[in-house]
Scaffold this motif. Sequence first.
Motif, PDB file in Angstrom:
ATOM      1  N   GLU A   8       1.020  -1.191  -0.120  1.00 43.61           N
ATOM      2  CA  GLU A   8       0.183  -0.021   0.012  1.00 43.61           C
ATOM      3  C   GLU A   8       0.980   1.243  -0.097  1.00 43.61           C
ATOM      4  O   GLU A   8       0.459   2.019  -0.775  1.00 43.61           O
ATOM      5  CB  GLU A   8      -0.972   0.016   1.161  1.00 43.61           C
ATOM      6  N   ALA A   9       1.996   1.359   0.825  1.00 46.68           N
ATOM      7  CA  ALA A   9       2.752   2.498   0.730  1.00 46.68           C
ATOM      8  C   ALA A   9       3.543   2.801  -0.497  1.00 46.68           C
ATOM      9  O   ALA A   9       3.726   3.848  -0.957  1.00 46.68           O
ATOM     10  CB  ALA A   9       3.829   2.123   1.888  1.00 46.68           C
ATOM     11  N   ALA A  10       3.817   1.513  -0.957  1.00 52.21           N
ATOM     12  CA  ALA A  10       4.621   1.607  -2.404  1.00 52.21           C
ATOM     13  C   ALA A  10       3.472   2.063  -3.501  1.00 52.21           C
ATOM     14  O   ALA A  10       3.923   2.930  -4.483  1.00 52.21           O
ATOM     15  CB  ALA A  10       5.152   0.131  -2.867  1.00 52.21           C
ATOM     16  N   PHE A  11       2.433   1.470  -3.333  1.00 51.15           N
ATOM     17  CA  PHE A  11       1.446   1.963  -4.415  1.00 51.15           C
ATOM     18  C   PHE A  11       1.252   3.660  -4.254  1.00 51.15           C
ATOM     19  O   PHE A  11       1.074   4.384  -5.207  1.00 51.15           O
ATOM     20  CB  PHE A  11       0.193   1.477  -4.271  1.00 51.15           C
ATOM     21  N   ALA A  12       1.087   4.101  -3.054  1.00 48.35           N
ATOM     22  CA  ALA A  12       0.638   5.390  -2.811  1.00 48.35           C
ATOM     23  C   ALA A  12       1.894   6.411  -3.352  1.00 48.35           C
ATOM     24  O   ALA A  12       1.697   7.543  -4.023  1.00 48.35           O
ATOM     25  CB  ALA A  12       0.525   5.639  -1.365  1.00 48.35           C
ATOM     26  N   PHE A  27       9.432   6.717 -14.179  1.00 49.03           N
ATOM     27  CA  PHE A  27       7.890   6.936 -14.736  1.00 49.03           C
ATOM     28  C   PHE A  27       7.678   5.510 -14.879  1.00 49.03           C
ATOM     29  O   PHE A  27       6.247   5.052 -14.385  1.00 49.03           O
ATOM     30  CB  PHE A  27       7.812   7.863 -15.970  1.00 49.03           C
ATOM     31  N   ARG A  28       8.044   4.818 -15.827  1.00 48.13           N
ATOM     32  CA  ARG A  28       7.371   3.425 -16.378  1.00 48.13           C
ATOM     33  C   ARG A  28       7.387   2.527 -15.101  1.00 48.13           C
ATOM     34  O   ARG A  28       6.558   1.778 -14.939  1.00 48.13           O
ATOM     35  CB  ARG A  28       8.162   2.799 -17.439  1.00 48.13           C
ATOM     36  N   ARG A  29       8.284   2.460 -14.339  1.00 44.27           N
ATOM     37  CA  ARG A  29       8.645   1.729 -12.898  1.00 44.27           C
ATOM     38  C   ARG A  29       7.117   2.166 -12.186  1.00 44.27           C
ATOM     39  O   ARG A  29       6.363   1.221 -11.572  1.00 44.27           O
ATOM     40  CB  ARG A  29       9.593   1.960 -12.217  1.00 44.27           C
ATOM     41  N   SER A  30       6.981   3.320 -11.734  1.00 47.51           N
ATOM     42  CA  SER A  30       5.818   3.965 -10.983  1.00 47.51           C
ATOM     43  C   SER A  30       4.571   3.209 -11.607  1.00 47.51           C
ATOM     44  O   SER A  30       3.297   2.932 -11.060  1.00 47.51           O
ATOM     45  CB  SER A  30       5.866   5.408 -10.898  1.00 47.51           C
ATOM     46  N   CYS A  31       4.325   3.334 -13.113  1.00 43.49           N
ATOM     47  CA  CYS A  31       3.255   3.106 -13.768  1.00 43.49           C
ATOM     48  C   CYS A  31       2.975   1.556 -13.542  1.00 43.49           C
ATOM     49  O   CYS A  31       1.833   0.938 -13.170  1.00 43.49           O
ATOM     50  CB  CYS A  31       3.232   3.244 -15.048  1.00 43.49           C
ATOM     51  N   ARG A  32       4.097   0.507 -13.412  1.00 44.36           N
ATOM     52  CA  ARG A  32       3.756  -0.826 -13.142  1.00 44.36           C
ATOM     53  C   ARG A  32       3.449  -1.182 -11.998  1.00 44.36           C
ATOM     54  O   ARG A  32       2.655  -2.122 -11.626  1.00 44.36           O
ATOM     55  CB  ARG A  32       5.140  -1.514 -13.553  1.00 44.36           C
ATOM     56  N   VAL A  33       3.753  -0.526 -10.975  1.00 42.17           N
ATOM     57  CA  VAL A  33       3.696  -0.674  -9.427  1.00 42.17           C
ATOM     58  C   VAL A  33       2.018  -0.016  -9.240  1.00 42.17           C
ATOM     59  O   VAL A  33       1.370  -0.974  -8.826  1.00 42.17           O
ATOM     60  CB  VAL A  33       4.510   0.516  -8.560  1.00 42.17           C
ATOM     61  N   VAL A  34       1.558   0.936  -9.873  1.00 42.28           N
ATOM     62  CA  VAL A  34       0.047   1.212  -9.829  1.00 42.28           C
ATOM     63  C   VAL A  34      -0.628   0.160 -10.610  1.00 42.28           C
ATOM     64  O   VAL A  34      -1.550  -0.379  -9.792  1.00 42.28           O
ATOM     65  CB  VAL A  34       0.043   2.505 -10.532  1.00 42.28           C
ATOM     66  N   HIS A  35      -0.429  -0.163 -11.799  1.00 46.26           N
ATOM     67  CA  HIS A  35      -1.048  -1.279 -12.318  1.00 46.26           C
ATOM     68  C   HIS A  35      -1.095  -2.550 -11.677  1.00 46.26           C
ATOM     69  O   HIS A  35      -2.166  -3.290 -11.766  1.00 46.26           O
ATOM     70  CB  HIS A  35      -0.480  -1.590 -13.857  1.00 46.26           C
ATOM     71  N   LYS A  36       0.031  -3.013 -11.172  1.00 46.06           N
ATOM     72  CA  LYS A  36       0.079  -4.384 -10.562  1.00 46.06           C
ATOM     73  C   LYS A  36      -0.928  -4.234  -9.191  1.00 46.06           C
ATOM     74  O   LYS A  36      -1.651  -5.154  -8.991  1.00 46.06           O
ATOM     75  CB  LYS A  36       1.568  -4.511 -10.037  1.00 46.06           C
ATOM     76  N   PHE A  37      -0.816  -3.142  -8.469  1.00 44.88           N
ATOM     77  CA  PHE A  37      -1.695  -3.180  -7.545  1.00 44.88           C
ATOM     78  C   PHE A  37      -3.126  -3.113  -7.570  1.00 44.88           C
ATOM     79  O   PHE A  37      -3.760  -3.932  -7.170  1.00 44.88           O
ATOM     80  CB  PHE A  37      -1.246  -1.896  -6.597  1.00 44.88           C
ATOM     81  N   VAL A  38      -3.619  -2.389  -8.691  1.00 45.75           N
ATOM     82  CA  VAL A  38      -5.020  -2.510  -9.135  1.00 45.75           C
ATOM     83  C   VAL A  38      -5.323  -3.667  -9.746  1.00 45.75           C
ATOM     84  O   VAL A  38      -6.368  -4.172  -9.460  1.00 45.75           O
ATOM     85  CB  VAL A  38      -5.149  -1.246  -9.898  1.00 45.75           C
ATOM     86  N   ASP A  39      -4.188  -4.326 -10.352  1.00 45.86           N
ATOM     87  CA  ASP A  39      -4.567  -5.675 -11.282  1.00 45.86           C
ATOM     88  C   ASP A  39      -4.892  -6.718 -10.210  1.00 45.86           C
ATOM     89  O   ASP A  39      -6.012  -7.410 -10.204  1.00 45.86           O
ATOM     90  CB  ASP A  39      -3.508  -6.283 -11.903  1.00 45.86           C
ATOM     91  N   ALA A  40      -4.445  -6.749  -9.125  1.00 45.19           N
ATOM     92  CA  ALA A  40      -4.490  -7.675  -7.972  1.00 45.19           C
ATOM     93  C   ALA A  40      -5.750  -7.558  -7.410  1.00 45.19           C
ATOM     94  O   ALA A  40      -6.463  -8.478  -6.993  1.00 45.19           O
ATOM     95  CB  ALA A  40      -3.255  -7.566  -7.145  1.00 45.19           C
ATOM     96  N   ILE A  41      -6.238  -6.290  -6.920  1.00 47.45           N
ATOM     97  CA  ILE A  41      -7.420  -6.006  -6.616  1.00 47.45           C
ATOM     98  C   ILE A  41      -8.472  -6.233  -7.485  1.00 47.45           C
ATOM     99  O   ILE A  41      -9.608  -6.924  -7.163  1.00 47.45           O
ATOM    100  CB  ILE A  41      -7.760  -4.554  -6.214  1.00 47.45           C
TER     101      ILE A  41
END
Length: 365
Positions: free
Chosen positions: A65-69, A97-111
């Motif tokens: 969650e902290a990494a996502f935020a 930037f691309r790494r941040s997008c991957r983190v956001v996508h991975k977090f939301v994809d799991a949910i």
Amino acid sequence: METRFKSFAGMQEQIEKFVLMVKSASDNGVLDLQPLFFRLTLDITMAVLFGRNLDTSEAHSNRDEAAFAKAFDYAQHKLAQRGRLGDLYWLINGPAFRRSCRVVHKFVDAIVAGAIKESDSVPSPPEAAERYVFLRALISETRDPRVLRDQLVNVLLAGRDTTACLLSWTFNLLARNQDIQRQLRKECIGLPSFKSGSLPTPSEMKGMKLLGNVLREVLRLYPSVPINSRTALKTTTLPMGGGPDGSSPVLVRKGEAVGYSVYVLHRRKDIYGEDAELFRPSRWDPDNKEGPSLEKVGWGYLPFNRGPRVCPGQEFALLEASYTVTRFLQTFRGIKLANDGAKQEKQTVTLVVANADGCKVVLTR
């Protein structure tokens, strides 16, 4: 309207926890509310979108969650820069930037994956019908994981910073205008729910005249999205703006973007009077005698845009801001700026307009 009230319970829960946290932190003296409002609105949006609590304001939020935020903050900052570049947006595409997008996508994809699986195997409990969850409603329309993720991130981008900036500017202006703050606190503690020891209701807050005027005035001076644009789907004209005196039509070719500043529009003296730069909520009173009548301001006031592209979340955002302001003023007797407002105002513009110095205040209980 039904959706709005179903989402109120999740919003209310997050704001009540937030007020308790601020109440505890206020004992330490100066408190910067602005970053706290950014956390609050992220938590509220996550609760309504995903049906789960992110709790970024709490020390026990987990690593994911902290990494996502953190990734979300960075990616949104870069997206604002890319937006200003237009067709050259691809120039900002570095590894961070691309790494941040991957983190956001991975977090939301799991949910999303968990929600789809849950909808396949577990019947919804009775209480689920009482609380609106955006993801649950989306799954009833589509089960495409990519579409679900993109819709969720889109709403998350729109709903987080805009309301956080509205709240930050509201408390900054209330702290600078003590008379208005006292009048608004009187309205807040005069609610029947407060007198009976219960929490404010949406219908009560809808009837709060001064609160409504304060939020309208804050959004006039500091519209959450100060600069916007629209792209022509076909070749057309604007009725005026061209020629030597600006009264002739302007050609807009298909594919061309037209930029406009809501921030400048909202400070036009020919619309709002000679005191257009001042914070004066009373200008929104129907019987206002100190300046032009705003009953028919129409397209001269665009905090949420208008027409077919009006913001679909405006009712939710105003309810969120109204409840937060009401509960703050019911909890704290006074809010003062830490620096007495002596410093010249500085602004930071990304997708939104924020105070570059934050909202540093001293709260009195």
